[in-house]
Design a protein around this motif. Structure first.
Motif, PDB file in Angstrom:
ATOM      1  N   LEU A 231      17.306  20.197  -0.481  1.00 31.10           N
ATOM      2  CA  LEU A 231      15.843  20.133  -0.619  1.00 31.10           C
ATOM      3  C   LEU A 231      15.351  21.341  -1.401  1.00 31.10           C
ATOM      4  O   LEU A 231      15.746  22.472  -1.127  1.00 31.10           O
ATOM      5  N   HIS A 232      14.505  21.077  -2.375  1.00 28.58           N
ATOM      6  CA  HIS A 232      13.969  22.139  -3.236  1.00 28.58           C
ATOM      7  C   HIS A 232      12.644  21.677  -3.828  1.00 28.58           C
ATOM      8  O   HIS A 232      12.304  20.491  -3.762  1.00 28.58           O
ATOM      9  N   ILE A 233      11.930  22.598  -4.426  1.00 27.42           N
ATOM     10  CA  ILE A 233      10.720  22.271  -5.205  1.00 27.42           C
ATOM     11  C   ILE A 233      11.016  22.630  -6.647  1.00 27.42           C
ATOM     12  O   ILE A 233      11.636  23.664  -6.915  1.00 27.42           O
ATOM     13  N   ASP A 234      10.575  21.784  -7.572  1.00 33.36           N
ATOM     14  CA  ASP A 234      10.730  22.095  -8.997  1.00 33.36           C
ATOM     15  C   ASP A 234       9.510  22.914  -9.405  1.00 33.36           C
ATOM     16  O   ASP A 234       8.425  22.356  -9.581  1.00 33.36           O
ATOM     17  N   ASN A 235       9.683  24.215  -9.552  1.00 29.85           N
ATOM     18  CA  ASN A 235       8.523  25.010  -9.989  1.00 29.85           C
ATOM     19  C   ASN A 235       8.892  26.040 -11.052  1.00 29.85           C
ATOM     20  O   ASN A 235       8.277  27.099 -11.138  1.00 29.85           O
TER      21      ASN A 235
ATOM     22  N   TYR B 120       8.807  19.098  -1.565  1.00 32.32           N
ATOM     23  CA  TYR B 120      10.251  19.265  -1.394  1.00 32.32           C
ATOM     24  C   TYR B 120      10.942  17.922  -1.564  1.00 32.32           C
ATOM     25  O   TYR B 120      10.406  16.890  -1.142  1.00 32.32           O
ATOM     26  N   HIS B 121      12.099  17.945  -2.198  1.00 36.96           N
ATOM     27  CA  HIS B 121      12.867  16.719  -2.398  1.00 36.96           C
ATOM     28  C   HIS B 121      14.322  17.070  -2.627  1.00 36.96           C
ATOM     29  O   HIS B 121      14.639  18.220  -2.963  1.00 36.96           O
ATOM     30  N   GLY B 122      15.175  16.081  -2.444  1.00 39.64           N
ATOM     31  CA  GLY B 122      16.603  16.301  -2.662  1.00 39.64           C
ATOM     32  C   GLY B 122      17.353  14.983  -2.585  1.00 39.64           C
ATOM     33  O   GLY B 122      16.751  13.924  -2.420  1.00 39.64           O
TER      34      GLY B 122
HETATM   35 FE    FE Z   1      14.032  18.455  -8.257  1.00 41.48          FE
END
Ligand code: FE
Ligand code: MD3
Length: 209
Positions: A118-122, A174-176
């Motif tokens: 899980l992460h955020i693309d920023n 958050y997504h993964g």
């Molecule tokens: Fe991503």
């Protein structure tokens, strides 16, 4: 129950099997000049479980020393990334709602056992434009949470040809990928799943009127 964040859209089987094959051919051609590379985590240097490449003027890269960033050239060959295939530009025009073209298209190849935490693309300066994702090959269990780490997540199985658009609120959620159903599809030549994600990186320059 599915209650997705604002700006999230899922288009099952947006690309039919023939179009999926054409996209795989475009990826094959791209990775001839921009071969898959092994990304590593900032500071620790631990490898990510996917291998990557990119299309477009900018590509997302990461390594121990430089960390997460966008670069205009391949980390190993030093050559510019290959041009974005027309079919992907057309997809962006159809679903993104963004006038400007994507600057980056990250190619993630999930092989046996690959996942994405899980992460955020920023890492993008402009997060107003959506991210548009295409899944090819083996299905995957995608997880989408909220804007804070540790919140609830919901799972969605993504199949080959599916398109997901992450705009507005969902852009910063958050997504993964918790699982790849390895070996269920024969689309990807050496097996696994390919995910393509198109993004804007820099704010769109607008002419003053
Ligand atoms: Fe991503
Ligand atoms: C939700 N890729 O490359 S695609 C990534 O399947 C990434 O390879 C996953 O997360 C994959 O960063 C998920 C769907 C996706 C892409 C970007 C998002 C979901 C997103 C950005 C914000 C929120």
């Amino acid at each position: 129950m599915s209650n997705y964040p604002q700006g999230f859209a899922h288009y099952p089987l947006y690309f039919d099997p023939r179009q999926q094959l054409a996209l795989i051919d475009a990826v094959k051609a791209g990775v001839e000049t921009a071969p898959f590379f092994q990304p590593t985590m900032p500071r620790t240097g631990n490898p990510l479980s996917v291998v990557m490449s990119n299309f477009g003027p900018l590509g997302w890269v990461t390594d121990k020393v430089g960390g997460y960033r966008y670069e205009s050239v391949h980390p190993k060959t030093g050559a510019p990334w290959p041009k974005l295939p027309d079919a992907l530009q057309n997809l962006w025009d159809a679903v993104s709602g963004c006038d400007a073209p994507p600057e980056a298209c990250l190619i993630n190849w999930y092989r046996e056992g690959s996942k994405m935490g899980l992460h955020i693309d920023n890492d993008e300066k402009d997060t107003r434009a959506p991210v548009v994702s295409v899944s090819l090959g083996d299905p995957a269990l995608f997880r989408l949470g909220g804007p804070h780490r540790g919140g609830k997540t919901q799972g969605l199985k993504l199949f080959s040809g599916d398109v997901v658009v992450l705009g507005c609120e969902s852009r910063l959620c958050y997504h993964g990928v918790s699982k790849v159903y390895y070996g269920e599809s024969a689309l990807v030549p050496r097996g696994g799943r390919i995910n393509l994600t198109m993004r804007r990186v820099n704010p769109v320059e607008r002419d003053a009127t």
